[in-house]
Design an enzyme around this catalytic site. Structure first.
Site, short mmCIF file in Angstrom:
data_model
loop_
_atom_site.label_atom_id
_atom_site.label_comp_id
_atom_site.label_asym_id
_atom_site.label_seq_id
_atom_site.Cartn_x
_atom_site.Cartn_y
_atom_site.Cartn_z
N LYS A 151 0.84 -1.20 0.00
CA LYS A 151 0.00 0.00 0.00
C LYS A 151 0.88 1.26 0.00
O LYS A 151 0.64 2.18 -0.77
CB LYS A 151 -0.92 0.00 1.23
CG LYS A 151 -2.06 -1.01 1.10
CD LYS A 151 -2.81 -1.23 2.42
CE LYS A 151 -3.86 -2.33 2.25
NZ LYS A 151 -4.54 -2.72 3.48
N ASP A 204 -10.93 3.40 4.03
CA ASP A 204 -11.33 2.00 4.09
C ASP A 204 -12.85 1.85 4.01
O ASP A 204 -13.36 0.76 3.76
CB ASP A 204 -10.89 1.39 5.44
CG ASP A 204 -9.73 0.42 5.30
OD1 ASP A 204 -9.56 -0.15 4.21
OD2 ASP A 204 -9.00 0.25 6.29
N GLN A 217 -4.38 -1.04 9.55
CA GLN A 217 -4.42 -2.42 9.04
C GLN A 217 -5.05 -3.35 10.08
O GLN A 217 -4.69 -3.32 11.26
CB GLN A 217 -2.99 -2.88 8.68
CG GLN A 217 -2.90 -4.23 8.02
CD GLN A 217 -3.52 -4.29 6.62
OE1 GLN A 217 -3.66 -3.28 5.95
NE2 GLN A 217 -3.90 -5.48 6.20
N1 GUN Z 1 -7.00 -6.37 6.45
C1 GUN Z 1 -7.43 -7.14 5.42
N2 GUN Z 1 -8.10 -6.40 4.51
C2 GUN Z 1 -8.11 -5.14 4.98
C3 GUN Z 1 -8.64 -3.92 4.47
O1 GUN Z 1 -9.28 -3.84 3.41
N3 GUN Z 1 -8.43 -2.83 5.24
C4 GUN Z 1 -7.76 -2.88 6.42
N4 GUN Z 1 -7.61 -1.76 7.11
N5 GUN Z 1 -7.24 -4.00 6.92
C5 GUN Z 1 -7.42 -5.12 6.20
#
Ligand code: GUN
Length: 299
Positions: free
Chosen positions: A53, A120, A97
């Protein structure tokens, strides 16, 4: 045989558009998009996602910030970091995350993120906007948003009257996916572990989305001929045929069987997966446009 939906190529298109939008924003003298990614603990899979990311954010020309915090970080410390990021004008997107260590209340953390920086799409405000069809201002979770773009590539934007079945009812994928399909005028059914005769229900679907996290659960004879099949699953399974201790990635759909009947299908890897990060970039650039008082770009 089905058309194979190339998620990697669509994701590259999205990232190219984000780069162009970022350049335009700078040309207008506005603050460049800023994305802060916060990770707590040492989960190796999460580390890989987060690194990816941050790398893509830099590639897009963003101001990219990463907070890597030890596993024993307290909830209070994490909430303070989020409050500071909420107040930071150079940051337009905040992503914490998941999963978080057990001693931290993930729900509380998510609800502390300012809704206008919640790229998100997990904050109640954004969930509510999606649920009430306020798509112009909502941030939509990245995986379903990316899946929707793939569906539109195959079917066009008007999905009126199509039957959609979403297998899986998670807050991150299943529920927002169902709401997006509903907003596009599909007739939507959400199936889950208690659903009766799931194969028969799946066979009614013009659009079948599998998001359960069970390797190859959706069989070929669950697929209506000509259906669009979107496989959100990413499961690592043993692959002794590749050698001892080897593994391979499969989705929630038995791909080879399903591809014989589907009109179009996403592969794993290379389908929905690449779209998730691309949509995170799309949400972040959209947030920066809104913060600058400009019209939100669409994807
Ligand atoms: N962990 C797995 N998928 C995601 C996501 O789309 N966003 C976040 N913040 N954590 C994750």
């Amino acid at each position: 045989m089905a058309e194979v939906i190339d998620g990697k190529s669509v994701a590259e298109d999205v990232v190219s558009k984000v780069k162009a939008l970022t350049a335009e924003l700078s040309a207008k003298g506005a603050t460049k998009p800023g994305l802060a990614v916060v990770i707590v603990g040492e989960d190796p899979a999460s580390q890989v996602y987060v690194a990816s990311k941050s790398r893509t954010a830099k590639e897009c020309g963003f101001h990219s910030l990463q907070h890597t915090l030890p596993a024993d970080t307290t909830e209070e410390q994490l909430l303070k970091i989020i409050s500071d990021l909420n107040a930071d004008k150079s940051i337009h997107g905040i992503l914490v995350q998941l999963p978080l260590p057990g001693h931290i209340d993930a729900g509380k953390v998510i609800q502390t993120i300012a809704p206008e920086k919640d790229v998100d799409g997990f904050h109640f405000i954004n969930v509510g906007k999606l649920g009430t069809g306020e798509l112009d201002t909502a941030f939509v979770p990245c995986t379903p948003a990316g899946s929707m773009l793939l569906i539109e590539r195959v079917r066009g934007k008007d999905l009126s009257g199509l039957n959609a079945v979403v297998v899986g009812r998670s807050n991150i994928v299943g529920k927002p996916m169902a709401n997006l399909l509903l907003a596009a005028n599909c007739t939507v059914t959400i199936a889950h572990s208690r659903t009766k005769d799931l194969p028969a229900l799946a066979r009614t679907a013009d659009i079948l989305v599998a998001a359960v996290g069970r390797p190859e659960m959706v069989k070929g004879d669950w697929v209506k001929p000509g259906a669009t099949v979107i496989d959100v699953g990413i499961n690592r399974i043993p692959a002794p045929e590749k050698g001892e201790g080897k593994s391979r990635l499969v989705g929630d759909v038995a791909y080879a069987e399903a591809a014989k009947l589907a009109g179009a299908i996403t592969p794993v890897p290379g389908g929905v997966g690449p779209m998730t990060i691309a949509m995170l970039m799309a949400n972040t650039v959209a947030s920066a446009y809104l913060a600058a008082g400009l019209k939100r770009p669409s994807f």
